[in-house]
Scaffold this motif. Structure first.
Motif, PDB file in Angstrom:
ATOM      1  N   ASN A 232      63.989  64.039 -55.127  1.00 48.06           N
ATOM      2  CA  ASN A 232      65.196  64.040 -56.318  1.00 48.06           C
ATOM      3  C   ASN A 232      66.039  63.810 -55.112  1.00 48.06           C
ATOM      4  OD1 ASN A 232      67.233  65.323 -57.599  1.00 48.06           O
ATOM      5  ND2 ASN A 232      66.040  65.206 -59.309  1.00 48.06           N
ATOM      6  N   ASP A 233      66.429  62.962 -55.227  1.00 44.04           N
ATOM      7  CA  ASP A 233      68.133  62.730 -54.160  1.00 44.04           C
ATOM      8  C   ASP A 233      68.869  64.361 -54.648  1.00 44.04           C
ATOM      9  OD1 ASP A 233      67.195  60.475 -53.388  1.00 44.04           O
ATOM     10  OD2 ASP A 233      68.406  59.538 -53.437  1.00 44.04           O
ATOM     11  N   ASN A 234      69.415  64.400 -55.635  1.00 45.61           N
ATOM     12  CA  ASN A 234      70.168  65.423 -55.850  1.00 45.61           C
ATOM     13  C   ASN A 234      69.709  66.605 -55.715  1.00 45.61           C
ATOM     14  OD1 ASN A 234      72.037  63.926 -57.002  1.00 45.61           O
ATOM     15  ND2 ASN A 234      71.182  64.400 -59.150  1.00 45.61           N
ATOM     16  N   THR A 235      68.413  67.035 -55.640  1.00 47.11           N
ATOM     17  CA  THR A 235      67.515  68.209 -55.058  1.00 47.11           C
ATOM     18  C   THR A 235      67.715  68.191 -53.752  1.00 47.11           C
ATOM     19  OG1 THR A 235      66.789  67.988 -56.978  1.00 47.11           O
ATOM     20  CG2 THR A 235      65.815  69.669 -55.229  1.00 47.11           C
ATOM     21  N   ASN A 236      67.634  67.417 -52.902  1.00 47.07           N
ATOM     22  CA  ASN A 236      67.314  67.143 -51.740  1.00 47.07           C
ATOM     23  C   ASN A 236      68.912  67.184 -50.720  1.00 47.07           C
ATOM     24  OD1 ASN A 236      64.772  66.456 -51.490  1.00 47.07           O
ATOM     25  ND2 ASN A 236      65.195  64.589 -50.961  1.00 47.07           N
ATOM     26  N   ILE A 237      70.165  67.147 -51.690  1.00 48.43           N
ATOM     27  CA  ILE A 237      71.306  67.342 -50.851  1.00 48.43           C
ATOM     28  C   ILE A 237      71.497  68.321 -51.286  1.00 48.43           C
ATOM     29  CG2 ILE A 237      72.896  66.463 -52.832  1.00 48.43           C
ATOM     30  CD1 ILE A 237      74.503  65.274 -50.830  1.00 48.43           C
ATOM     31  N   MET A 238      71.744  69.170 -52.865  1.00 47.89           N
ATOM     32  CA  MET A 238      72.209  70.558 -52.723  1.00 47.89           C
ATOM     33  C   MET A 238      71.349  71.388 -51.825  1.00 47.89           C
ATOM     34  SD  MET A 238      71.544  72.341 -56.005  1.00 47.89           S
ATOM     35  CE  MET A 238      71.110  74.064 -56.076  1.00 47.89           C
TER      36      MET A 238
ATOM     37  N   PRO B 214      70.150  54.124 -51.901  1.00 46.86           N
ATOM     38  CA  PRO B 214      71.001  54.519 -50.312  1.00 46.86           C
ATOM     39  C   PRO B 214      72.121  54.619 -50.258  1.00 46.86           C
ATOM     40  CG  PRO B 214      69.455  52.119 -50.153  1.00 46.86           C
ATOM     41  CD  PRO B 214      69.693  53.521 -51.810  1.00 46.86           C
ATOM     42  N   GLU B 215      72.684  54.307 -51.462  1.00 45.54           N
ATOM     43  CA  GLU B 215      74.452  54.261 -51.847  1.00 45.54           C
ATOM     44  C   GLU B 215      75.232  55.443 -51.424  1.00 45.54           C
ATOM     45  OE1 GLU B 215      75.648  52.135 -55.351  1.00 45.54           O
ATOM     46  OE2 GLU B 215      75.023  50.426 -54.576  1.00 45.54           O
ATOM     47  N   ARG B 216      74.098  56.546 -51.951  1.00 41.30           N
ATOM     48  CA  ARG B 216      74.260  58.095 -51.314  1.00 41.30           C
ATOM     49  C   ARG B 216      75.316  58.656 -49.516  1.00 41.30           C
ATOM     50  NH1 ARG B 216      71.964  61.743 -55.774  1.00 41.30           N
ATOM     51  NH2 ARG B 216      71.781  59.936 -58.179  1.00 41.30           N
ATOM     52  N   GLU B 217      74.072  57.682 -49.632  1.00 43.35           N
ATOM     53  CA  GLU B 217      74.545  58.037 -47.795  1.00 43.35           C
ATOM     54  C   GLU B 217      75.492  58.145 -47.304  1.00 43.35           C
ATOM     55  OE1 GLU B 217      72.415  55.141 -45.048  1.00 43.35           O
ATOM     56  OE2 GLU B 217      71.443  55.987 -43.911  1.00 43.35           O
ATOM     57  N   CYS B 218      76.517  58.074 -47.784  1.00 41.18           N
ATOM     58  CA  CYS B 218      78.297  58.532 -47.137  1.00 41.18           C
ATOM     59  C   CYS B 218      78.047  60.546 -47.374  1.00 41.18           C
ATOM     60  CB  CYS B 218      79.009  57.180 -47.436  1.00 41.18           C
ATOM     61  SG  CYS B 218      78.745  57.564 -49.807  1.00 41.18           S
TER      62      CYS B 218
ATOM     63  N   PHE C  53      78.007  65.685 -44.554  1.00 37.25           N
ATOM     64  CA  PHE C  53      77.868  67.134 -44.563  1.00 37.25           C
ATOM     65  C   PHE C  53      77.142  66.714 -42.914  1.00 37.25           C
ATOM     66  CE2 PHE C  53      78.777  67.110 -49.070  1.00 37.25           C
ATOM     67  CZ  PHE C  53      79.637  68.295 -49.167  1.00 37.25           C
ATOM     68  N   ASN C  54      77.309  66.097 -42.026  1.00 35.84           N
ATOM     69  CA  ASN C  54      76.279  65.654 -41.390  1.00 35.84           C
ATOM     70  C   ASN C  54      74.642  66.103 -40.912  1.00 35.84           C
ATOM     71  OD1 ASN C  54      76.315  65.425 -38.672  1.00 35.84           O
ATOM     72  ND2 ASN C  54      76.623  67.603 -37.671  1.00 35.84           N
ATOM     73  N   ILE C  55      74.369  65.303 -41.814  1.00 38.37           N
ATOM     74  CA  ILE C  55      72.824  65.460 -42.312  1.00 38.37           C
ATOM     75  C   ILE C  55      72.648  64.060 -42.335  1.00 38.37           C
ATOM     76  CG2 ILE C  55      70.601  65.869 -44.366  1.00 38.37           C
ATOM     77  CD1 ILE C  55      73.499  67.072 -45.777  1.00 38.37           C
ATOM     78  N   ASP C  56      70.444  64.252 -41.485  1.00 36.88           N
ATOM     79  CA  ASP C  56      70.321  62.552 -41.130  1.00 36.88           C
ATOM     80  C   ASP C  56      69.414  62.494 -42.129  1.00 36.88           C
ATOM     81  OD1 ASP C  56      71.183  62.982 -38.249  1.00 36.88           O
ATOM     82  OD2 ASP C  56      69.696  64.323 -37.813  1.00 36.88           O
TER      83      ASP C  56
END
Ligand code: AMP
Length: 150
Positions: free
Chosen positions: A85-91, A112-116, A121-124
């Motif tokens: 889950n992208d949201n979980t990963n970013i959180m 990929p659109e969420r890459e920005c 947040f400087n996350i690879d």
């Protein structure tokens, strides 16, 4: 909880999500004698780990700070986020960066659109669809040293 090895400050990786990617990363790091723990909210997921995996498994939802503390997040040097889950990963990525100051945070990103957002947040990030598209493109363009489109 028992911690089997003392965590060295220059070598402790936490993987979040024990799907195929997480399990395979865990096996690879463990085979290289790296200190590694893997967290998954579903204990059945740990069945994907290879029998030789020598790290720690923790069952729990990694969006909760307690489970991260149980994994000794404060002693980790690298956190790899590979839940589905992208949201979980970013959180979680933001949380470990901001609350625990983890410098190296790598997250799988399906969209990929969420890459920005991650860049901010400087996350690879690694994006499987982009990696696959690039690889397919490479295979199509260079077959036996020649472009198949030549
Ligand atoms: P896969 O899609 O096969 O790479 O698997 C992703 C894994 O992430 C699954 O085993 C999920 O149970 C796990 N997962 C999803 N959300 C969380 C979460 N919040 N905390 C821990 N593990 C999670």
């Amino acid at each position: 909880m028992v911690i089997y090895k003392s965590r060295e400050h220059n070598d402790y990786t936490i993987i979040i999500g024990c799907g195929r990617l997480g399990a395979s990363l865990a096996a690879s790091l463990s085979n290289r004698k790296k200190n590694v723990s893997i967290i998954d909210k579903n204990k059945e997921a740990f069945r994907k780990l290879s029998p030789s995996f020598g790290g720690l498994t923790l069952e729990g939802d990694a969006t909760y700070i307690d489970i991260l503390k149980e994994a000794e997040i404060d002693k980790s040097t690298v956190v790899i986020l590979v839940t589905n889950n992208d949201n979980t990963n970013i959180m979680i990525a933001q949380m470990v960066k901001e609350l625990f100051g983890i410098k190296t945070v790598i997250a799988r990103l399906y969209d990929p659109e969420r890459e920005c957002v991650y860049k901010e947040f400087n996350i690879d990030t690694i994006c499987p669809s982009i990696l696959s598209a690039n690889k397919i493109d490479e295979l199509l363009n260079i077959k036996n040293g020649e472009s198949i489109y030549a």
